[in-house]
Scaffold this active site. Structure first.
Site, PDB file in Angstrom:
ATOM      1  N   GLU A   1       9.189   4.887   1.261  1.00 37.60           N
ATOM      2  CA  GLU A   1       9.730   5.944   0.382  1.00 37.60           C
ATOM      3  C   GLU A   1       8.579   6.713  -0.272  1.00 37.60           C
ATOM      4  O   GLU A   1       8.621   7.950  -0.369  1.00 37.60           O
ATOM      5  CB  GLU A   1      10.650   5.321  -0.688  1.00 37.60           C
ATOM      6  CG  GLU A   1      11.973   4.788  -0.161  1.00 37.60           C
ATOM      7  CD  GLU A   1      11.878   3.461   0.614  1.00 37.60           C
ATOM      8  OE1 GLU A   1      10.787   2.840   0.610  1.00 37.60           O
ATOM      9  OE2 GLU A   1      12.877   3.053   1.227  1.00 37.60           O
TER      10      GLU A   1
ATOM     11  N   GLU B   1       0.834  -1.220   0.000  1.00 38.23           N
ATOM     12  CA  GLU B   1       0.000   0.000   0.000  1.00 38.23           C
ATOM     13  C   GLU B   1       0.868   1.269   0.000  1.00 38.23           C
ATOM     14  O   GLU B   1       0.524   2.285   0.603  1.00 38.23           O
ATOM     15  CB  GLU B   1      -1.016  -0.023   1.133  1.00 38.23           C
ATOM     16  CG  GLU B   1      -1.956  -1.228   0.969  1.00 38.23           C
ATOM     17  CD  GLU B   1      -3.283  -1.090   1.638  1.00 38.23           C
ATOM     18  OE1 GLU B   1      -3.735   0.044   1.853  1.00 38.23           O
ATOM     19  OE2 GLU B   1      -3.874  -2.135   1.944  1.00 38.23           O
TER      20      GLU B   1
HETATM   21  N1  CAA Z   1      -6.684  10.964  -3.597  1.00 43.31           N
HETATM   22  C1  CAA Z   1      -7.325  11.327  -4.732  1.00 43.31           C
HETATM   23  N2  CAA Z   1      -6.672  11.692  -5.865  1.00 43.31           N
HETATM   24  C2  CAA Z   1      -5.336  11.696  -5.821  1.00 43.31           C
HETATM   25  C3  CAA Z   1      -4.604  11.345  -4.680  1.00 43.31           C
HETATM   26  C4  CAA Z   1      -5.331  10.969  -3.527  1.00 43.31           C
HETATM   27  N3  CAA Z   1      -4.703  10.619  -2.413  1.00 43.31           N
HETATM   28  N4  CAA Z   1      -3.300  11.462  -4.940  1.00 43.31           N
HETATM   29  C5  CAA Z   1      -3.182  11.870  -6.211  1.00 43.31           C
HETATM   30  N5  CAA Z   1      -4.432  12.014  -6.731  1.00 43.31           N
HETATM   31  C6  CAA Z   1      -4.763  12.468  -8.094  1.00 43.31           C
HETATM   32  C7  CAA Z   1      -4.203  13.859  -8.364  1.00 43.31           C
HETATM   33  O1  CAA Z   1      -5.122  14.856  -7.959  1.00 43.31           O
HETATM   34  C8  CAA Z   1      -4.006  13.807  -9.856  1.00 43.31           C
HETATM   35  O2  CAA Z   1      -5.245  13.976 -10.504  1.00 43.31           O
HETATM   36  P1  CAA Z   1      -5.450  15.031 -11.726  1.00 43.31           P
HETATM   37  O3  CAA Z   1      -4.234  15.001 -12.564  1.00 43.31           O
HETATM   38  O4  CAA Z   1      -6.674  14.527 -12.400  1.00 43.31           O
HETATM   39  O5  CAA Z   1      -5.634  16.332 -11.036  1.00 43.31           O
HETATM   40  C9  CAA Z   1      -3.599  12.390 -10.101  1.00 43.31           C
HETATM   41  O6  CAA Z   1      -4.091  11.610  -9.013  1.00 43.31           O
HETATM   42  C10 CAA Z   1      -2.110  12.168 -10.265  1.00 43.31           C
HETATM   43  O7  CAA Z   1      -1.459  12.684  -9.119  1.00 43.31           O
HETATM   44  P2  CAA Z   1       0.134  12.722  -9.049  1.00 43.31           P
HETATM   45  O8  CAA Z   1       0.634  13.530 -10.193  1.00 43.31           O
HETATM   46  O9  CAA Z   1       0.512  13.118  -7.680  1.00 43.31           O
HETATM   47  O10 CAA Z   1       0.488  11.202  -9.345  1.00 43.31           O
HETATM   48  P3  CAA Z   1       1.881  10.470  -9.494  1.00 43.31           P
HETATM   49  O11 CAA Z   1       1.853   9.687 -10.728  1.00 43.31           O
HETATM   50  O12 CAA Z   1       3.019  11.415  -9.268  1.00 43.31           O
HETATM   51  O13 CAA Z   1       1.834   9.369  -8.328  1.00 43.31           O
HETATM   52  C11 CAA Z   1       1.923   8.479  -6.142  1.00 43.31           C
HETATM   53  C12 CAA Z   1       1.493   9.629  -7.077  1.00 43.31           C
HETATM   54  C13 CAA Z   1       1.615   9.010  -4.763  1.00 43.31           C
HETATM   55  C14 CAA Z   1       3.385   8.120  -6.234  1.00 43.31           C
HETATM   56  C15 CAA Z   1       1.077   7.236  -6.453  1.00 43.31           C
HETATM   57  O14 CAA Z   1       1.393   6.692  -7.692  1.00 43.31           O
HETATM   58  C16 CAA Z   1       1.205   6.189  -5.385  1.00 43.31           C
HETATM   59  O15 CAA Z   1       0.593   6.267  -4.326  1.00 43.31           O
HETATM   60  N6  CAA Z   1       2.007   5.129  -5.646  1.00 43.31           N
HETATM   61  C17 CAA Z   1       2.087   4.018  -4.767  1.00 43.31           C
HETATM   62  C18 CAA Z   1       1.169   2.962  -5.231  1.00 43.31           C
HETATM   63  C19 CAA Z   1       0.866   1.982  -4.146  1.00 43.31           C
HETATM   64  O16 CAA Z   1       0.645   2.347  -3.007  1.00 43.31           O
HETATM   65  N7  CAA Z   1       0.814   0.724  -4.520  1.00 43.31           N
HETATM   66  C20 CAA Z   1       0.483  -0.282  -3.623  1.00 43.31           C
HETATM   67  C21 CAA Z   1      -0.383  -1.267  -4.326  1.00 43.31           C
HETATM   68  S1  CAA Z   1      -1.731  -1.814  -3.444  1.00 43.31           S
HETATM   69  C22 CAA Z   1      -1.199  -2.991  -2.419  1.00 43.31           C
HETATM   70  O17 CAA Z   1      -0.129  -2.979  -1.891  1.00 43.31           O
HETATM   71  C23 CAA Z   1      -2.232  -3.987  -2.264  1.00 43.31           C
HETATM   72  C24 CAA Z   1      -2.038  -5.128  -1.404  1.00 43.31           C
HETATM   73  O18 CAA Z   1      -1.874  -6.181  -1.917  1.00 43.31           O
HETATM   74  C25 CAA Z   1      -2.212  -5.032   0.052  1.00 43.31           C
END
Ligand code: CAA
Length: 389
Positions: free
Chosen positions: A375, A371
């Site tokens: 980092e 999740e």
């Molecule tokens: N809530 C709602 N919208 C959000 C948001 C949030 N918390 N964070 C970003 N957004 C939206 C932004 O508003 C933007 O929208 P618009 O362009 O339409 O305005 C869009 O998302 C893109 O935002 P960013 O430019 O900030 O996105 P980014 O590509 O730079 O990535 C990131 C942001 C925080 C790195 C994200 O990619 C991230 O959280 N990555 C980690 C993914 C992750 O947690 N993976 C885990 C997988 S699930 C898992 O582990 C499951 C399991 O098995 C237990």
């Protein structure tokens, strides 16, 4: 902030504690060793309302709040992190997005079986070549010419509960040419029993071994158009909204395992003697105890703060991204710190499979990874503080 728990919150904590210590803790080692999915436990937890704590009663849940959720999560994780992982996926990763973005029909049909524990849910975002940078996914959902369905092709990896899931929330590209690329992602409700869905081998893992994880494959999977969750292009926002909620649950899970390791260490420090006195009389052990306890209590406050922010959002519409990221970052690093110190305090016994300490240590590690890694949490917090993207 007022941290006095309501009667309902106290009740769920007590119920979770009794169930966790009475029915999960005694079999946790068996499930860890065998790597078996603890289905009978999950079914019982469903009957007790633990698979849909914040899910409204009309959709089969317990209808409680975010504080109730973290309290229950902490207690279950204290007995077994793997079981709490399955609980966390059903409650947060699977149900939260449908409850927030779904239609009433979708909530009724897709959340009710999961909240009751009859079925298992999963969340499919990560791909072999798209992990932290979730926007770069390549799984494709193409709308049919008559608009009745989407044809889905692609591969998702590290899917928690994937081998046993009946239903999933899937993220796929409906517009691969969209710029920025995350705006081409949409969310879908997937029935794993339909043709075109298959699972790969279950991943052997360091910890949370009873929580089954695998790759899943879509091969011309036909998803009815009514199973689009939210609007086309809204998928990334849904994925991120869900992760905000999920990260609070992971923080509570980290708190639970840290507490289990801490309490075992306290008992050991009182009982184990060296150089003619209990090891707890030595200042080097006392320093560990003080640091473990302080970080645990700080984690608890950050988790409550994030849960309260989440409850607040229902009325304000603001995001609680930073609070959730801080809680997950701090609590997961605390879990790693505390379980590491617990092994050290127990010495050889901490390294032995005779005690659950080594399991706590192995299980804690995942909370710094899934999740969103530590980092990524730091990146999210810093970007929000600095006001940059
Ligand atoms: N809530 C709602 N919208 C959000 C948001 C949030 N918390 N964070 C970003 N957004 C939206 C932004 O508003 C933007 O929208 P618009 O362009 O339409 O305005 C869009 O998302 C893109 O935002 P960013 O430019 O900030 O996105 P980014 O590509 O730079 O990535 C990131 C942001 C925080 C790195 C994200 O990619 C991230 O959280 N990555 C980690 C993914 C992750 O947690 N993976 C885990 C997988 S699930 C898992 O582990 C499951 C399991 O098995 C237990």
């Amino acid at each position: 902030m007022d941290f006095k728990l309501s009667d309902e919150q106290e009740m769920i904590r007590e119920a979770a504690r009794d169930f966790a210590q009475g029915e999960i803790a005694p079999v946790a080692e068996h499930y860890d060793q065998s790597g078996e999915f603890p289905l009978p436990i999950i079914r019982k937890m469903g009957e007790m309302g633990f698979m849909g704590i914040e899910t409204p009663e009309e959709y089969g849940g317990a209808g409680l709040d975010a504080i109730a959720y973290v309290l229950a999560m902490e207690e279950i994780a204290k007995a077994d992190v793997a079981t709490s992982t399955i609980m966390s996926v059903n409650n947060s990763l699977y149900s939260h997005g449908i409850l927030t973005f779904g239609t009433d029909e979708q909530k009724q049909a897709w959340v009710t079986p999961i909240a009751s524990g009859r079925e298992i849910g999963a969340y499919a975002l990560t791909e072999p070549m798209s992990g932290s940078d979730a926007g770069t996914m390549s799984t494709r959902a193409e709308r049919s010419a008559d608009g009745t369905h989407y044809v889905i092709n692609g591969r998702k990896s590290w899917i928690t509960s994937g081998p046993v899931a009946h239903r999933l929330v899937l993220f796929a590209k409906t517009d691969p040419d969209a710029q920025p690329q995350h705006r081409g992602i949409s969310a879908f409700l997937i029935d794993a029993r339909l043709p075109g869905f298959s699972t790969g081998k279950t991943e052997p893992k360091l910890g949370i071994r009873a929580s089954a994880t695998c790759e899943i494959m879509f091969d011309d999977y036909k998803c009815p158009a009514e199973n689009l969750l939210g609007r086309e292009g809204e998928g990334f926002k849904i994925a991120m909204t869900v992760l905000d909620a999920g990260r609070i649950g992971i923080a509570a899970q980290a708190l639970g395992v840290a507490e289990a390791a801490y309490e075992a260490s306290l008992r050991y420090a009182r009982e184990r003697e060296a150089f003619g006195q209990p090891i707890g009389a030595f200042q080097m052990i006392q320093q560990k105890i003080a640091d473990m306890k302080s970080r645990i209590e700080a984690s608890r406050l950050l988790i409550y703060q994030a849960a309260l922010a989440k409850m607040e959002v229902k009325s304000s519409g603001n995001r609680y991204t930073t609070e959730a990221a801080i809680a997950k970052l701090f609590a997961s690093e605390t879990a790693m710190f505390v379980t590491h110190q617990a092994v050290q305090i127990h010495g050889g016994m901490g390294y032995s499979k005779e005690l659950p300490i080594e399991r706590y240590f192995r299980d804690a590690k995942i909370t710094e990874i899934y999740e969103g890694t530590s980092e990524i949490q730091r990146m999210v917090i810093a970007r929000n503080e600095l006001g940059i993207r």
